[in-house]
Design a protein around this motif. Structure first.
Motif, mmCIF file in Angstrom:
data_model
loop_
_atom_site.group_PDB
_atom_site.id
_atom_site.type_symbol
_atom_site.label_atom_id
_atom_site.label_comp_id
_atom_site.label_asym_id
_atom_site.label_seq_id
_atom_site.Cartn_x
_atom_site.Cartn_y
_atom_site.Cartn_z
ATOM 1 N N GLY A 80 8.086 4.216 14.093
ATOM 2 C CA GLY A 80 7.912 5.258 13.065
ATOM 3 C C GLY A 80 7.399 4.706 11.942
ATOM 4 N N CYS A 81 7.253 5.233 10.563
ATOM 5 C CA CYS A 81 6.599 4.759 9.492
ATOM 6 C C CYS A 81 7.300 5.602 8.385
ATOM 7 C CB CYS A 81 5.250 4.660 9.605
ATOM 8 S SG CYS A 81 4.506 3.995 7.977
ATOM 9 N N LEU A 82 7.550 5.141 7.087
ATOM 10 C CA LEU A 82 7.934 5.807 6.083
ATOM 11 C C LEU A 82 7.003 6.926 5.587
ATOM 12 C CD1 LEU A 82 10.117 3.242 4.362
ATOM 13 C CD2 LEU A 82 10.863 5.441 5.562
ATOM 14 N N SER A 83 5.681 6.112 5.820
ATOM 15 C CA SER A 83 4.487 6.964 5.216
ATOM 16 C C SER A 83 3.736 7.906 6.221
ATOM 17 C CB SER A 83 3.312 5.751 4.993
ATOM 18 O OG SER A 83 3.942 5.151 3.938
ATOM 19 N N GLN A 111 3.891 -6.846 12.797
ATOM 20 C CA GLN A 111 2.460 -6.382 13.101
ATOM 21 C C GLN A 111 2.463 -5.223 12.594
ATOM 22 O OE1 GLN A 111 1.796 -7.127 17.886
ATOM 23 N NE2 GLN A 111 3.890 -7.725 17.649
ATOM 24 N N HIS A 112 3.330 -4.062 12.491
ATOM 25 C CA HIS A 112 3.044 -2.794 11.882
ATOM 26 C C HIS A 112 2.696 -2.908 10.343
ATOM 27 C CE1 HIS A 112 4.790 1.381 11.264
ATOM 28 N NE2 HIS A 112 4.744 1.020 10.118
ATOM 29 N N GLU A 113 3.523 -3.934 9.619
ATOM 30 C CA GLU A 113 3.336 -4.187 8.248
ATOM 31 C C GLU A 113 1.997 -4.703 7.824
ATOM 32 O OE1 GLU A 113 5.146 -2.225 6.423
ATOM 33 O OE2 GLU A 113 6.943 -2.160 8.025
ATOM 34 N N VAL A 114 1.671 -5.658 8.789
ATOM 35 C CA VAL A 114 0.387 -6.294 8.580
ATOM 36 C C VAL A 114 -0.873 -5.330 8.833
ATOM 37 C CG1 VAL A 114 -1.146 -8.180 9.386
ATOM 38 C CG2 VAL A 114 1.104 -8.762 8.940
ATOM 39 N N ASP A 115 -0.549 -4.439 9.878
ATOM 40 C CA ASP A 115 -1.528 -3.399 10.081
ATOM 41 C C ASP A 115 -1.871 -2.497 8.743
ATOM 42 O OD1 ASP A 115 -2.426 -3.547 12.674
ATOM 43 O OD2 ASP A 115 -1.253 -1.688 13.524
ATOM 44 N N HIS A 116 -0.668 -2.024 8.098
ATOM 45 C CA HIS A 116 -0.747 -1.544 6.863
ATOM 46 C C HIS A 116 -1.809 -2.303 6.029
ATOM 47 C CE1 HIS A 116 2.178 1.862 6.789
ATOM 48 N NE2 HIS A 116 2.927 1.168 7.178
ATOM 49 N N LEU A 117 -1.781 -3.497 5.611
ATOM 50 C CA LEU A 117 -2.295 -4.016 4.856
ATOM 51 C C LEU A 117 -3.723 -4.372 5.118
ATOM 52 C CD1 LEU A 117 -0.153 -7.540 4.096
ATOM 53 C CD2 LEU A 117 -0.265 -5.172 2.837
ATOM 54 N N ASN A 144 0.635 -1.229 -0.058
ATOM 55 C CA ASN A 144 -0.186 -0.114 -0.033
ATOM 56 C C ASN A 144 0.918 1.320 0.134
ATOM 57 O OD1 ASN A 144 -0.827 -2.169 1.912
ATOM 58 N ND2 ASN A 144 -2.594 -0.899 2.163
ATOM 59 N N GLN A 145 2.070 1.188 0.637
ATOM 60 C CA GLN A 145 2.985 2.308 0.937
ATOM 61 C C GLN A 145 3.469 2.790 -0.612
ATOM 62 O OE1 GLN A 145 5.169 0.402 4.319
ATOM 63 N NE2 GLN A 145 5.182 2.803 4.780
ATOM 64 N N ILE A 146 3.350 1.792 -1.662
ATOM 65 C CA ILE A 146 3.943 2.472 -3.058
ATOM 66 C C ILE A 146 2.574 2.376 -3.917
ATOM 67 C CG2 ILE A 146 6.287 1.764 -2.904
ATOM 68 C CD1 ILE A 146 5.637 -0.822 -4.612
HETATM 69 NI NI NI Z 1 4.840 1.855 8.294
#
Ligand code: NI
Length: 169
Positions: A92-95, A134-140, A50-52
């Motif tokens: 933190g998060c790149l997005s 957990q952070h990345e699965v949240d993104h999805l 999603n981040q891209i």
């Molecule tokens: Ni993130």
């Protein structure tokens, strides 16, 4: 090798629920390589599709142990099927630009997913590795780590972001 543009909050694609991946072809492998390139260039320790701007269930997670090593884990259609314990640590998060905050996560999780060829993966993850997953699965799921902060902290961040974006004009 291609670096993709990282989409930042409050772009709506970050809120989309990512679609299940069913085709494991060359196009997917190219996307995975691009995501790794983009993550290492940023630099970051994890990146969700999603981040891209691609709402598909794919994340890459850095697993390097020495500097400048390109070693990452690809998780397709990942699911956290169990969690135990809890740890509060900074994220933190790149997005989510200019934002670092303490977030509570499971200390240990059980994960099922598929690899780049569609083979099943199943494993336990702990501590920092578990936090990143957990952070990345949240993104999805369309969730950002700021959603897990208190409403006051989130409001303060929105105010700060508004100022930052106005400053760019
Ligand atoms: Ni993130």
């Amino acid at each position: 090798m291609a670096i993709r543009t990282i989409i930042t909050y409050p772009h709506p694609v970050l809120r989309q629920k990512a679609e299940t991946i069913t085709v494991f072809d060359q196009e997917l492998k190219t996307l995975i390589e691009d995501m790794a390139d983009t993550m290492y260039k940023a630099p970051g320790v994890g990146l969700a599709a999603n981040q891209i701007g691609i709402a598909r269930q794919l994340v890459v997670i850095d697993r390097s142990t020495v500097e400048n090593e390109r070693k990452f884990l690809t998780l397709i259609n990942p699911e956290i099927t169990g969690g135990e314990g809890s740890i509060v640590d900074e994220e933190g998060c790149l997005s989510v630009i200019e934002c670092y905050a303490k977030v509570k996560r499971f200390r240990k999780i059980h994960v099922i997913a598929q690899d780049a060829d569609g083979n099943p993966l199943e494993f336990d993850a702990e501590d920092r590795f578990a936090r990143i997953i957990q952070h990345e699965v949240d993104h999805l799921l369309g969730t950002l780590f700021i959603d897990r902060l208190s409403s006051l902290k989130r409001a303060l961040y929105k105010k700060k972001l508004k100022k930052l974006l106005q400053g760019e004009e």
